[in-house]
Design a protein around this motif. Structure first.
Motif, short mmCIF file in Angstrom:
data_model
loop_
_atom_site.label_atom_id
_atom_site.label_comp_id
_atom_site.label_asym_id
_atom_site.label_seq_id
_atom_site.Cartn_x
_atom_site.Cartn_y
_atom_site.Cartn_z
N ILE A 174 0.87 -1.18 0.00
CA ILE A 174 0.00 0.00 0.00
C ILE A 174 0.90 1.22 0.00
CG2 ILE A 174 -0.19 0.05 2.52
CD1 ILE A 174 -3.06 1.09 2.15
N ASP A 175 0.55 2.21 -0.81
CA ASP A 175 1.37 3.41 -0.89
C ASP A 175 0.49 4.64 -0.74
OD1 ASP A 175 0.03 3.47 -3.27
OD2 ASP A 175 1.77 3.01 -4.50
N THR A 188 -3.26 -3.01 10.84
CA THR A 188 -2.80 -4.07 11.73
C THR A 188 -3.30 -5.43 11.26
OG1 THR A 188 -2.85 -2.53 13.58
CG2 THR A 188 -2.76 -4.86 14.12
N GLY A 189 -2.41 -6.43 11.29
CA GLY A 189 -2.79 -7.79 10.94
C GLY A 189 -2.53 -8.17 9.50
N GLN A 247 5.39 -4.35 5.03
CA GLN A 247 6.59 -3.91 5.75
C GLN A 247 6.23 -2.60 6.45
OE1 GLN A 247 9.81 -3.66 2.96
NE2 GLN A 247 9.81 -5.86 2.54
N CYS A 248 5.83 -2.72 7.70
CA CYS A 248 5.24 -1.59 8.41
C CYS A 248 6.19 -0.41 8.57
CB CYS A 248 4.71 -2.06 9.76
SG CYS A 248 3.25 -3.11 9.62
N GLU A 288 1.69 -3.07 12.32
CA GLU A 288 2.04 -4.14 13.25
C GLU A 288 3.00 -3.71 14.34
OE1 GLU A 288 0.35 -6.88 12.38
OE2 GLU A 288 0.82 -7.70 14.33
N ASP A 289 4.02 -2.91 14.00
CA ASP A 289 5.05 -2.53 14.98
C ASP A 289 4.90 -1.08 15.40
OD1 ASP A 289 5.65 -1.48 12.57
OD2 ASP A 289 7.77 -2.03 12.58
N SER A 290 3.69 -0.58 15.49
CA SER A 290 3.47 0.82 15.84
C SER A 290 3.81 1.12 17.28
CB SER A 290 2.00 1.20 15.58
OG SER A 290 1.14 0.36 16.35
N ALA A 291 3.86 0.09 18.18
CA ALA A 291 4.18 0.30 19.59
C ALA A 291 5.50 -0.35 19.98
CB ALA A 291 3.05 -0.24 20.46
#
Length: 374
Positions: free
Chosen positions: A168-169, A185-186, A191-192, A211-214
């Motif tokens: 997604i861009d 998420t999910g 590639q977050c 996914e790795d926002s936290a």
């Protein structure tokens, strides 16, 4: 006259059948909610293969879960005429595609939920007509691998959690000028880190949940403060040891004195403990009997509650099925009785017509046998 009467009965039968089919819909029922009360309906189940035509025009919320509807286009809601519909749930069904201008017939739509479907195709103009639409949820559509360049002037929240997106861009949501929250998420194929960096540069006002926002912690944010704290802690124990050494010497003399006093106390407490032993044994016996009685009472209460629950379920089942049985019986009576009346009228008409023909033949002398004329 008889022919006119038969035609009238046939017309009445057709009107009765059409009225029954339009006013009675066993798949839909009211769904009261605190917010919408009597302006919410539910039409669920695999028997629902299309949006019902005859829904109240004042409807503000529509729930359609587990339906057999496979696609939505610009004609799907056009026949229903729902100008005040604000919330639409089309979830947990067989939906695979959403066409262009699919929801243009719902001008008041604010929230749209298409979760837990088999969505594969989503047109870029699916939400372009809806000027009041703020939330679109497409969660748990495992067949959704790619998004088009969506266009919407009003959508603020787009939820794409637990789909199968691999890329997604910024161009995907470039036409969504009001977008504030993008939830990804999910989606294991994304590639977050790269996605968030890309959106942060192009759309800094957009919050992207991935996914790795936290993943960041306070220790990585403030490494210098942590280093200074650890260096200081290396020197503090030496001064603490020197101070505590003198305290230990003073406490040593105090503890020797306390040992002598404690011997006298132990002797006195031996007699007390022997008496308490007999008392505790007696109380244990009494408590055992009390616990056994309590367990028995609780077991009886549980059994009674289970029996009451089963009886209530049976009553609820009967109460739910009884109206459907009566409604079906009324429909059958309404349809069958006119048919029986029509058949009786037709039989009477044929019988009278045949008798009149026979009578006319017997009255005509030209139709009599030759020997009778002679």
């Amino acid at each position: 006259m008889d022919t006119t009467k038969m035609i009238r009965w046939l017309a009445l039968l057709s009107l009765c059948i059409s009225a029954c089919s339009t006013t009675v819909n066993l798949s839909c029922h009211t769904y009261p909610t605190p917010e919408f009360r009597d302006k919410c309906m539910e039409c669920s189940g695999m028997k629902v293969k299309a949006v019902p035509k005859y829904l109240p025009s004042s409807l503000q919320m529509l729930l359609m879960t587990g339906t057999a509807i496979t696609s939505v286009d610009n004609t799907t809601f056009e026949r229903s005429r729902l100008p005040e519909l604000k919330v639409l749930y089309l979830t947990a069904g067989a939906l695979t595609s959403v066409g262009a201008h699919a929801f243009c017939s719902l001008p008041a739509l604010i929230m749209l939920y298409l979760d837990n479907n088999r969505l594969e195709i989503l047109n870029e103009l699916s939400f372009s007509c809806n000027q009041k639409l703020t939330t679109v949820s497409l969660q748990n559509n495992r067949s959704l691998f790619k998004l088009p360049r969506l266009i919407s002037p009003s959508v603020e929240t787009l939820e794409l959690e637990n789909c199968s997106l691999t890329s997604i861009d910024v161009a995907t949501v470039e036409g969504m000028t009001a977008l504030k929250v993008l939830s990804l998420t999910g989606n294991r194929g994304l590639q977050c880190d790269f996605v968030k960096a890309q959106f942060k540069q192009a759309r800094p006002d957009l919050r992207v949940n991935c996914e790795d926002s936290a993943g960041d912690t306070l220790s990585s944010v403030f490494p210098s403060d942590e280093g200074r704290t650890s260096e200081k802690s290396l020197y503090e124990p030496h001064s603490t040891i020197n101070n505590t050494k003198s305290i230990i010497d003073d406490e040593k003399t105090t503890s020797e004195k306390s040992f002598t006093e404690s011997d006298f106390t132990i002797k006195n407490t031996k007699n007390i403990t022997s008496d308490e032993k007999h008392t505790s044994e007696k109380s244990l016996t009494e408590s055992d009997s009390a616990i056994g009685k309590t367990i028995k009472d609780n077991t009886d209460d549980i059994e009674r509650n289970e029996t009451d629950v089963i009886k209530n379920k049976e009553k609820d089942t009967y109460a739910n099925t009884a109206p459907d049985i009566w409604l079906t019986a009324v429909i059958v009576i309404i349809i069958v009785i006119p048919i029986i009346i029509i058949l009786v009228d037709v039989y009477r008409y044929i019988y009278r017509h045949r008798n009149s023909v026979q009578k006319s033949q017997s009255d005509d002398p030209s139709e009599q046998p030759l020997n009778e004329i002679a």
